[in-house]
Design a protein around this motif. Structure first.
Motif, mmCIF file in Angstrom:
data_model
loop_
_atom_site.group_PDB
_atom_site.id
_atom_site.type_symbol
_atom_site.label_atom_id
_atom_site.label_comp_id
_atom_site.label_asym_id
_atom_site.label_seq_id
_atom_site.Cartn_x
_atom_site.Cartn_y
_atom_site.Cartn_z
ATOM 1 N N ARG A 105 5.193 53.312 23.683
ATOM 2 C CA ARG A 105 3.504 54.721 24.034
ATOM 3 C C ARG A 105 3.524 54.726 22.297
ATOM 4 O O ARG A 105 2.004 54.780 22.585
ATOM 5 C CB ARG A 105 4.084 55.978 24.427
ATOM 6 C CG ARG A 105 4.440 56.118 25.906
ATOM 7 C CD ARG A 105 4.717 56.915 26.375
ATOM 8 N NE ARG A 105 4.978 57.384 27.758
ATOM 9 C CZ ARG A 105 5.650 59.027 28.692
ATOM 10 N NH1 ARG A 105 5.397 59.095 28.190
ATOM 11 N NH2 ARG A 105 5.226 58.093 29.994
ATOM 12 N N SER B 256 1.359 51.829 21.323
ATOM 13 C CA SER B 256 0.486 51.066 21.701
ATOM 14 C C SER B 256 -0.944 52.037 22.081
ATOM 15 O O SER B 256 -2.347 52.624 21.995
ATOM 16 C CB SER B 256 0.153 51.229 23.360
ATOM 17 O OG SER B 256 0.773 52.477 24.205
ATOM 18 N N LEU B 257 -0.787 53.739 21.437
ATOM 19 C CA LEU B 257 -1.355 54.600 21.092
ATOM 20 C C LEU B 257 -1.736 53.964 19.429
ATOM 21 O O LEU B 257 -3.142 54.367 19.329
ATOM 22 C CB LEU B 257 -1.060 56.599 21.046
ATOM 23 C CG LEU B 257 -1.393 57.655 20.545
ATOM 24 C CD1 LEU B 257 -2.852 57.339 21.633
ATOM 25 C CD2 LEU B 257 -0.673 58.495 20.206
ATOM 26 N N ASP C 5 -1.960 50.792 18.555
ATOM 27 C CA ASP C 5 -3.246 50.603 18.202
ATOM 28 C C ASP C 5 -4.214 50.383 19.463
ATOM 29 O O ASP C 5 -5.653 50.402 18.374
ATOM 30 C CB ASP C 5 -2.132 48.934 19.683
ATOM 31 C CG ASP C 5 -1.445 48.579 19.346
ATOM 32 O OD1 ASP C 5 -0.914 48.633 17.631
ATOM 33 O OD2 ASP C 5 -0.291 47.864 19.919
ATOM 34 N N THR C 6 -5.009 51.282 20.071
ATOM 35 C CA THR C 6 -5.381 51.801 20.660
ATOM 36 C C THR C 6 -7.056 52.956 19.202
ATOM 37 O O THR C 6 -7.619 52.652 19.050
ATOM 38 C CB THR C 6 -4.891 52.963 21.980
ATOM 39 O OG1 THR C 6 -4.171 52.403 22.814
ATOM 40 C CG2 THR C 6 -6.483 53.301 22.548
ATOM 41 N N ARG D 30 -8.211 50.563 17.265
ATOM 42 C CA ARG D 30 -9.419 49.860 17.566
ATOM 43 C C ARG D 30 -10.178 50.049 17.423
ATOM 44 O O ARG D 30 -11.415 49.751 17.605
ATOM 45 C CB ARG D 30 -8.847 49.026 19.012
ATOM 46 C CG ARG D 30 -9.614 48.323 19.694
ATOM 47 C CD ARG D 30 -9.034 47.476 21.030
ATOM 48 N NE ARG D 30 -7.792 46.982 20.957
ATOM 49 C CZ ARG D 30 -6.618 46.907 21.669
ATOM 50 N NH1 ARG D 30 -7.129 47.804 23.266
ATOM 51 N NH2 ARG D 30 -5.435 46.309 21.728
ATOM 52 N N VAL D 31 -9.605 51.377 18.591
ATOM 53 C CA VAL D 31 -11.031 52.530 18.611
ATOM 54 C C VAL D 31 -12.061 52.347 16.777
ATOM 55 O O VAL D 31 -13.475 52.232 16.606
ATOM 56 C CB VAL D 31 -11.129 54.226 19.004
ATOM 57 C CG1 VAL D 31 -12.280 55.167 18.679
ATOM 58 C CG2 VAL D 31 -10.550 53.691 20.965
#
Length: 100
Positions: free
Chosen positions: A4, A7-8, A10-11, A14-15
């Motif tokens: 988690r 992925s957080l 990575d997110t 990306r943002v």
């Protein structure tokens, strides 16, 4: 749990790299009469991404950048100079008109 947070991260990366825009309108109405409308525009990105998109308003804001030039003082000075010049032009026009 690591998956988690990975992925957080990575997110978030990306943002910040691409940017994200959140748009919303809030209207307050009473008996079908609109009293207040709030338009909310939120842009989340890294400073570099924002600069690439032409959004770098903070670079000249004295609140965010102490070394930035205070543009309000410059604007006030220009307004005063313009007023003086307008008065001089009006006076010159008056003198020319009197001599005719």
């Amino acid at each position: 749990m690591d998956n988690r947070s990975g992925s957080l991260a990575d997110t978030l990366e990306r943002v910040l790299d691409k940017g994200v825009v959140i748009v919303g309108d809030i209207a307050v109405c009473v008996v079908d009469i609109e009293l207040l409308t709030l338009r909310v525009r939120l842009f989340v990105a890294s400073a570099q991404t924002a600069r690439e998109m032409g959004m770098d308003w903070w670079t000249n804001d004295p609140f965010f950048t102490p070394k930035a030039v205070d543009r309000t003082a410059e604007a006030n000075e220009l307004a005063q100079q313009n007023a003086v010049l307008r008065d001089r032009v009006a006076e010159l026009e008056r003198v020319v008109e009197e001599r005719r």
